[in-house]
Design a protein around this motif. Sequence first.
Motif, PDB file in Angstrom:
ATOM      1  N   GLU A  62       0.808  -1.282  -0.144  1.00 35.52           N
ATOM      2  CA  GLU A  62       0.142  -0.075  -0.095  1.00 35.52           C
ATOM      3  C   GLU A  62       0.865   1.135   0.076  1.00 35.52           C
ATOM      4  OE1 GLU A  62      -2.569  -0.589   3.333  1.00 35.52           O
ATOM      5  OE2 GLU A  62      -3.517  -2.343   2.160  1.00 35.52           O
ATOM      6  N   GLY A  63       2.197   1.318   0.109  1.00 36.08           N
ATOM      7  CA  GLY A  63       3.174   2.463  -0.237  1.00 36.08           C
ATOM      8  C   GLY A  63       3.437   2.991   1.092  1.00 36.08           C
ATOM      9  N   PHE A  64       3.051   2.349   2.314  1.00 34.77           N
ATOM     10  CA  PHE A  64       3.588   3.511   3.363  1.00 34.77           C
ATOM     11  C   PHE A  64       5.195   3.380   3.562  1.00 34.77           C
ATOM     12  CE2 PHE A  64      -0.756   2.132   4.583  1.00 34.77           C
ATOM     13  CZ  PHE A  64      -1.112   3.273   5.001  1.00 34.77           C
ATOM     14  N   VAL A  65       5.831   2.409   3.221  1.00 36.15           N
ATOM     15  CA  VAL A  65       7.269   2.322   3.426  1.00 36.15           C
ATOM     16  C   VAL A  65       7.974   3.080   2.285  1.00 36.15           C
ATOM     17  CG1 VAL A  65       9.518   0.785   3.211  1.00 36.15           C
ATOM     18  CG2 VAL A  65       7.438   0.188   4.445  1.00 36.15           C
ATOM     19  N   ASP A  66       7.227   3.118   0.959  1.00 37.70           N
ATOM     20  CA  ASP A  66       7.574   4.205   0.021  1.00 37.70           C
ATOM     21  C   ASP A  66       7.415   5.490   0.441  1.00 37.70           C
ATOM     22  OD1 ASP A  66       8.208   1.933  -1.829  1.00 37.70           O
ATOM     23  OD2 ASP A  66       6.423   1.983  -2.617  1.00 37.70           O
ATOM     24  N   GLN A  67       6.600   5.766   1.231  1.00 39.44           N
ATOM     25  CA  GLN A  67       6.158   7.157   1.462  1.00 39.44           C
ATOM     26  C   GLN A  67       7.464   7.667   2.594  1.00 39.44           C
ATOM     27  OE1 GLN A  67       4.144   9.454   0.523  1.00 39.44           O
ATOM     28  NE2 GLN A  67       3.929   8.200  -1.172  1.00 39.44           N
ATOM     29  N   VAL A  68       7.865   6.667   3.535  1.00 34.29           N
ATOM     30  CA  VAL A  68       8.871   7.149   4.354  1.00 34.29           C
ATOM     31  C   VAL A  68       9.982   7.292   3.441  1.00 34.29           C
ATOM     32  CG1 VAL A  68      10.678   5.961   5.871  1.00 34.29           C
ATOM     33  CG2 VAL A  68       8.063   5.709   6.231  1.00 34.29           C
ATOM     34  N   ARG A  69      10.579   6.701   2.304  1.00 34.66           N
ATOM     35  CA  ARG A  69      11.519   6.712   1.542  1.00 34.66           C
ATOM     36  C   ARG A  69      11.395   8.201   0.531  1.00 34.66           C
ATOM     37  NH1 ARG A  69      13.198   3.556   4.904  1.00 34.66           N
ATOM     38  NH2 ARG A  69      13.361   1.224   4.434  1.00 34.66           N
ATOM     39  N   THR A  70      10.333   8.248   0.079  1.00 32.44           N
ATOM     40  CA  THR A  70      10.037   9.374  -0.704  1.00 32.44           C
ATOM     41  C   THR A  70      10.158  10.676  -0.020  1.00 32.44           C
ATOM     42  OG1 THR A  70       8.378   8.035  -2.157  1.00 32.44           O
ATOM     43  CG2 THR A  70       8.219  10.522  -2.215  1.00 32.44           C
ATOM     44  N   ARG A  71       9.905  10.570   1.246  1.00 34.51           N
ATOM     45  CA  ARG A  71       9.962  11.857   2.182  1.00 34.51           C
ATOM     46  C   ARG A  71      11.321  12.142   2.492  1.00 34.51           C
ATOM     47  NH1 ARG A  71       5.066  11.526   1.092  1.00 34.51           N
ATOM     48  NH2 ARG A  71       3.198  12.702   1.811  1.00 34.51           N
ATOM     49  N   GLY A  72      12.436  11.308   2.144  1.00 31.15           N
ATOM     50  CA  GLY A  72      13.597  11.297   2.668  1.00 31.15           C
ATOM     51  C   GLY A  72      13.865  11.159   4.105  1.00 31.15           C
ATOM     52  N   ILE A  73      12.973  10.267   5.020  1.00 33.78           N
ATOM     53  CA  ILE A  73      13.335  10.240   6.408  1.00 33.78           C
ATOM     54  C   ILE A  73      14.448   8.841   6.336  1.00 33.78           C
ATOM     55  CG2 ILE A  73      12.094   9.126   8.265  1.00 33.78           C
ATOM     56  CD1 ILE A  73       9.465  10.082   7.049  1.00 33.78           C
ATOM     57  N   ASP A  74      15.305   9.217   7.197  1.00 31.23           N
ATOM     58  CA  ASP A  74      16.562   8.209   7.397  1.00 31.23           C
ATOM     59  C   ASP A  74      16.197   7.476   8.414  1.00 31.23           C
ATOM     60  OD1 ASP A  74      18.835   6.936   7.287  1.00 31.23           O
ATOM     61  OD2 ASP A  74      19.851   8.416   8.568  1.00 31.23           O
ATOM     62  N   ALA A  75      15.215   6.280   7.972  1.00 29.79           N
ATOM     63  CA  ALA A  75      15.080   5.282   9.115  1.00 29.79           C
ATOM     64  C   ALA A  75      14.938   3.978   8.304  1.00 29.79           C
ATOM     65  CB  ALA A  75      13.639   5.496   9.674  1.00 29.79           C
ATOM     66  N   ASP A  76      15.173   2.725   9.147  1.00 28.99           N
ATOM     67  CA  ASP A  76      14.992   1.562   8.820  1.00 28.99           C
ATOM     68  C   ASP A  76      13.494   1.122   9.241  1.00 28.99           C
ATOM     69  OD1 ASP A  76      17.572   1.574   8.026  1.00 28.99           O
ATOM     70  OD2 ASP A  76      18.273   0.209  10.113  1.00 28.99           O
ATOM     71  N   VAL A  77      12.712   0.311   8.432  1.00 31.99           N
ATOM     72  CA  VAL A  77      11.587  -0.057   8.723  1.00 31.99           C
ATOM     73  C   VAL A  77      11.230  -1.778   9.054  1.00 31.99           C
ATOM     74  CG1 VAL A  77       9.173  -0.349   7.653  1.00 31.99           C
ATOM     75  CG2 VAL A  77      10.701   1.841   7.402  1.00 31.99           C
ATOM     76  N   VAL A  78      10.631  -1.822  10.148  1.00 31.45           N
ATOM     77  CA  VAL A  78      10.054  -2.904  10.480  1.00 31.45           C
ATOM     78  C   VAL A  78       8.636  -3.053  10.283  1.00 31.45           C
ATOM     79  CG1 VAL A  78      10.205  -5.150  12.157  1.00 31.45           C
ATOM     80  CG2 VAL A  78      12.246  -3.528  11.833  1.00 31.45           C
ATOM     81  N   VAL A  79       7.980  -4.078   9.557  1.00 32.25           N
ATOM     82  CA  VAL A  79       6.530  -4.421   9.783  1.00 32.25           C
ATOM     83  C   VAL A  79       6.467  -5.461  10.408  1.00 32.25           C
ATOM     84  CG1 VAL A  79       4.381  -4.223   8.181  1.00 32.25           C
ATOM     85  CG2 VAL A  79       6.703  -3.100   7.487  1.00 32.25           C
ATOM     86  N   VAL A  80       5.332  -5.483  11.539  1.00 36.10           N
ATOM     87  CA  VAL A  80       5.370  -6.616  12.367  1.00 36.10           C
ATOM     88  C   VAL A  80       4.089  -7.224  12.110  1.00 36.10           C
ATOM     89  CG1 VAL A  80       6.944  -5.968  14.041  1.00 36.10           C
ATOM     90  CG2 VAL A  80       4.603  -5.273  14.122  1.00 36.10           C
ATOM     91  N   ASP A  81       3.956  -8.408  12.199  1.00 39.50           N
ATOM     92  CA  ASP A  81       2.576  -9.238  11.966  1.00 39.50           C
ATOM     93  C   ASP A  81       1.856  -9.239  13.336  1.00 39.50           C
ATOM     94  OD1 ASP A  81       0.474 -10.590  10.986  1.00 39.50           O
ATOM     95  OD2 ASP A  81       1.720 -12.780  10.847  1.00 39.50           O
ATOM     96  N   ALA A  82       1.399  -7.921  13.832  1.00 38.78           N
ATOM     97  CA  ALA A  82       0.753  -7.815  15.160  1.00 38.78           C
ATOM     98  C   ALA A  82      -0.448  -7.931  15.100  1.00 38.78           C
ATOM     99  CB  ALA A  82       1.234  -6.342  15.701  1.00 38.78           C
ATOM    100  N   HIS A  83      -1.056  -9.246  14.548  1.00 38.61           N
ATOM    101  CA  HIS A  83      -2.598  -9.596  14.189  1.00 38.61           C
ATOM    102  C   HIS A  83      -3.371  -9.755  15.697  1.00 38.61           C
ATOM    103  CE1 HIS A  83      -2.083 -13.688  15.512  1.00 38.61           C
ATOM    104  NE2 HIS A  83      -0.765 -13.727  14.735  1.00 38.61           N
ATOM    105  N   LEU A  84      -4.701  -9.530  15.531  1.00 42.64           N
ATOM    106  CA  LEU A  84      -5.566  -9.643  16.465  1.00 42.64           C
ATOM    107  C   LEU A  84      -5.404 -10.803  17.563  1.00 42.64           C
ATOM    108  CD1 LEU A  84      -8.299  -8.335  17.606  1.00 42.64           C
ATOM    109  CD2 LEU A  84      -9.557  -9.911  16.057  1.00 42.64           C
ATOM    110  N   GLY A  85      -4.662 -11.882  17.145  1.00 46.05           N
ATOM    111  CA  GLY A  85      -4.422 -13.021  18.216  1.00 46.05           C
ATOM    112  C   GLY A  85      -3.507 -12.455  19.459  1.00 46.05           C
ATOM    113  N   TYR A  86      -2.787 -11.378  19.134  1.00 44.38           N
ATOM    114  CA  TYR A  86      -1.983 -11.138  20.132  1.00 44.38           C
ATOM    115  C   TYR A  86      -2.613 -10.283  21.085  1.00 44.38           C
ATOM    116  CZ  TYR A  86       2.257 -12.670  17.591  1.00 44.38           C
ATOM    117  OH  TYR A  86       2.957 -13.353  16.720  1.00 44.38           O
ATOM    118  N   PHE A  87      -3.744  -9.482  20.732  1.00 41.01           N
ATOM    119  CA  PHE A  87      -4.460  -8.607  21.326  1.00 41.01           C
ATOM    120  C   PHE A  87      -5.512  -9.384  22.365  1.00 41.01           C
ATOM    121  CE2 PHE A  87      -2.876  -6.034  18.174  1.00 41.01           C
ATOM    122  CZ  PHE A  87      -2.650  -4.790  19.135  1.00 41.01           C
TER     123      PHE A  87
END
Length: 148
Positions: A62-87
């Motif tokens: 959906e482009g969220f990581v691309d938006q971080v890169r496009t805006r020049g934000i110097d950050a590594d990204v981790v996308v976690v599988d924090a699904h409903l089961g954990y809650f």
Amino acid sequence: MKSRLAWLALAGMLLLAGCAAQRPVVVPMASITLPASAQRTSPTLIVFMPGVQELPQDIVREGFVDQVRTRGIDADVVVVDAHLGYFTNGVFEQRLREDIVLPARARGYRSVWLAGISLGGLGALRYARAFPGDIDGVIALAPCVAPR
């Protein structure tokens, strides 16, 4: 009256089907790591958490990581599988802390931000309340409003 009963029966079946489809809690919490650069690690980490019906791959697609890169934000990204089961199992904050945040700090990240959509936004806010000293900021996009 019959249509109301039919509607309630259908709603009940859908609810049960949703519960049956709940994914199991995995330790450690699964994640996708996307460094800012192949040459070095950024001092900043953004931890993205998806919405209730999303997978980590959806956040990337959906482009969220691309938006971080496009805006020049110097950050590594981790996308976690924090699904409903954990809650629903009451282990979300513990798993995110032990599996993602504390290991990131141990690897040298000076700044850790949590970013979440819907359920992920709720998770980011819940984590910030439980462990405020662990993170440097929260980005909650349309956080799910839920009791507790």
